[in-house]
Design an enzyme around this catalytic site. Structure first.
Site, PDB file in Angstrom:
ATOM      1  N   ASP A 152       8.425 -44.655 -32.408  1.00 52.93           N
ATOM      2  CA  ASP A 152       7.411 -45.247 -33.285  1.00 52.93           C
ATOM      3  C   ASP A 152       7.235 -46.710 -32.876  1.00 52.93           C
ATOM      4  O   ASP A 152       8.152 -47.514 -33.038  1.00 52.93           O
ATOM      5  CB  ASP A 152       7.849 -45.153 -34.741  1.00 52.93           C
ATOM      6  CG  ASP A 152       6.765 -45.596 -35.712  1.00 52.93           C
ATOM      7  OD1 ASP A 152       5.703 -46.091 -35.263  1.00 52.93           O
ATOM      8  OD2 ASP A 152       6.973 -45.448 -36.928  1.00 52.93           O
ATOM      9  N   CYS A 183       1.943 -38.156 -38.572  1.00 52.99           N
ATOM     10  CA  CYS A 183       2.978 -39.191 -38.513  1.00 52.99           C
ATOM     11  C   CYS A 183       3.020 -39.872 -39.878  1.00 52.99           C
ATOM     12  O   CYS A 183       2.517 -39.318 -40.854  1.00 52.99           O
ATOM     13  CB  CYS A 183       2.751 -40.176 -37.359  1.00 52.99           C
ATOM     14  SG  CYS A 183       1.355 -41.301 -37.556  1.00 52.99           S
ATOM     15  N   THR A 184       3.587 -41.032 -39.958  1.00 53.83           N
ATOM     16  CA  THR A 184       3.739 -41.689 -41.253  1.00 53.83           C
ATOM     17  C   THR A 184       2.430 -42.308 -41.730  1.00 53.83           C
ATOM     18  O   THR A 184       1.884 -41.908 -42.743  1.00 53.83           O
ATOM     19  CB  THR A 184       4.857 -42.763 -41.197  1.00 53.83           C
ATOM     20  OG1 THR A 184       6.054 -42.139 -40.743  1.00 53.83           O
ATOM     21  CG2 THR A 184       5.087 -43.373 -42.573  1.00 53.83           C
ATOM     22  N   GLY A 185       1.903 -43.280 -40.997  1.00 55.24           N
ATOM     23  CA  GLY A 185       0.749 -44.020 -41.484  1.00 55.24           C
ATOM     24  C   GLY A 185      -0.582 -43.662 -40.857  1.00 55.24           C
ATOM     25  O   GLY A 185      -1.618 -44.169 -41.269  1.00 55.24           O
ATOM     26  N   ASN A 186      -0.580 -42.811 -39.824  1.00 53.46           N
ATOM     27  CA  ASN A 186      -1.789 -42.410 -39.111  1.00 53.46           C
ATOM     28  C   ASN A 186      -2.521 -43.618 -38.510  1.00 53.46           C
ATOM     29  O   ASN A 186      -3.736 -43.692 -38.510  1.00 53.46           O
ATOM     30  CB  ASN A 186      -2.716 -41.598 -40.015  1.00 53.46           C
ATOM     31  CG  ASN A 186      -3.817 -40.856 -39.272  1.00 53.46           C
ATOM     32  OD1 ASN A 186      -4.928 -40.755 -39.766  1.00 53.46           O
ATOM     33  ND2 ASN A 186      -3.544 -40.331 -38.100  1.00 53.46           N
ATOM     34  N   THR A 187      -1.723 -44.561 -37.975  1.00 53.49           N
ATOM     35  CA  THR A 187      -2.319 -45.716 -37.294  1.00 53.49           C
ATOM     36  C   THR A 187      -1.812 -45.877 -35.865  1.00 53.49           C
ATOM     37  O   THR A 187      -2.422 -46.598 -35.080  1.00 53.49           O
ATOM     38  CB  THR A 187      -2.035 -47.039 -38.052  1.00 53.49           C
ATOM     39  OG1 THR A 187      -0.620 -47.244 -38.114  1.00 53.49           O
ATOM     40  CG2 THR A 187      -2.650 -47.031 -39.439  1.00 53.49           C
ATOM     41  N   CYS A 188      -0.702 -45.229 -35.514  1.00 50.68           N
ATOM     42  CA  CYS A 188      -0.114 -45.408 -34.178  1.00 50.68           C
ATOM     43  C   CYS A 188       0.004 -44.089 -33.430  1.00 50.68           C
ATOM     44  O   CYS A 188      -0.859 -43.743 -32.635  1.00 50.68           O
ATOM     45  CB  CYS A 188       1.278 -46.060 -34.281  1.00 50.68           C
ATOM     46  SG  CYS A 188       1.316 -47.671 -35.084  1.00 50.68           S
ATOM     47  N   ARG A 189       1.082 -43.351 -33.688  1.00 54.90           N
ATOM     48  CA  ARG A 189       1.381 -42.163 -32.884  1.00 54.90           C
ATOM     49  C   ARG A 189       0.385 -41.019 -33.065  1.00 54.90           C
ATOM     50  O   ARG A 189      -0.134 -40.491 -32.080  1.00 54.90           O
ATOM     51  CB  ARG A 189       2.794 -41.649 -33.197  1.00 54.90           C
ATOM     52  CG  ARG A 189       3.884 -42.569 -32.701  1.00 54.90           C
ATOM     53  CD  ARG A 189       5.236 -42.105 -33.124  1.00 54.90           C
ATOM     54  NE  ARG A 189       5.380 -42.229 -34.576  1.00 54.90           N
ATOM     55  CZ  ARG A 189       6.439 -41.852 -35.260  1.00 54.90           C
ATOM     56  NH1 ARG A 189       7.457 -41.287 -34.646  1.00 54.90           N
ATOM     57  NH2 ARG A 189       6.497 -42.025 -36.564  1.00 54.90           N
TER      58      ARG A 189
END
Length: 151
Positions: A115, A10-16
């Site tokens: 997201d 994903c984008t930041g590797n903190t959520c999904r």
């Protein structure tokens, strides 16, 4: 048999992607699937950060303990060490499709994963549940069929 790995991006590797990683790992374990594991990373990860507090809470509500998770930046080495790379968006898939076996999660489950970044806990719960259903499909239609094809 060589270990197989699914890499969620994903984008930041903190959520999904961390939620997908931990959900799929839990399901692999529950289903007693051998030789498969999962990992996650982000195309713009801030190394040294942590999983988002709401992602952690949503996972813990589902009985998944989150220990020592640290976001990782996507690298070619991570891609090369993975059997399949599963991105959260079509844009990420298009960026990476020349790098290996790359999919969008929508290719498996037919829907986008929202997201939840910056949203309330309920949005993270919706995302967790959508990822959980997607992980079930990945196990049924990818991991189990891959295993059968390689016997």
């Amino acid at each position: 048999m060589k270990r197989k790995r699914i890499l969620f991006v994903c984008t930041g590797n903190t959520c999904r992607s961390p939620m997908a990683e931990l959900l799929l790992r839990s399901k692999i374990k529950k289903n007693k699937i051998r030789w498969w594991d999962t990992a996650s990373c982000g195309v713009q990860a801030e190394v040294g950060g942590t999983i988002s507090p709401n992602s952690k809470t949503a996972l813990e509500e589902a009985g998944i303990t989150v220990e020592k998770f640290s976001p990782r930046q996507l690298t070619q080495k991570l891609i090369e060490g993975s059997t399949a790379v599963i991105c959260m968006t079509d844009t990420q898939k298009k960026m990476l499709e020349a790098c290996g076996t790359v999919y969008c999660i929508k290719d498996f489950c037919g829907y986008d994963i929202p997201d939840p970044f910056g949203c309330n806990l309920d949005a993270y719960r919706v995302t967790r549940d959508a990822l959980s259903r997607a992980c079930d499909v990945i196990i049924k239609n990818y991991i189990k069929t891959y295993k059968e094809e390689t016997k």
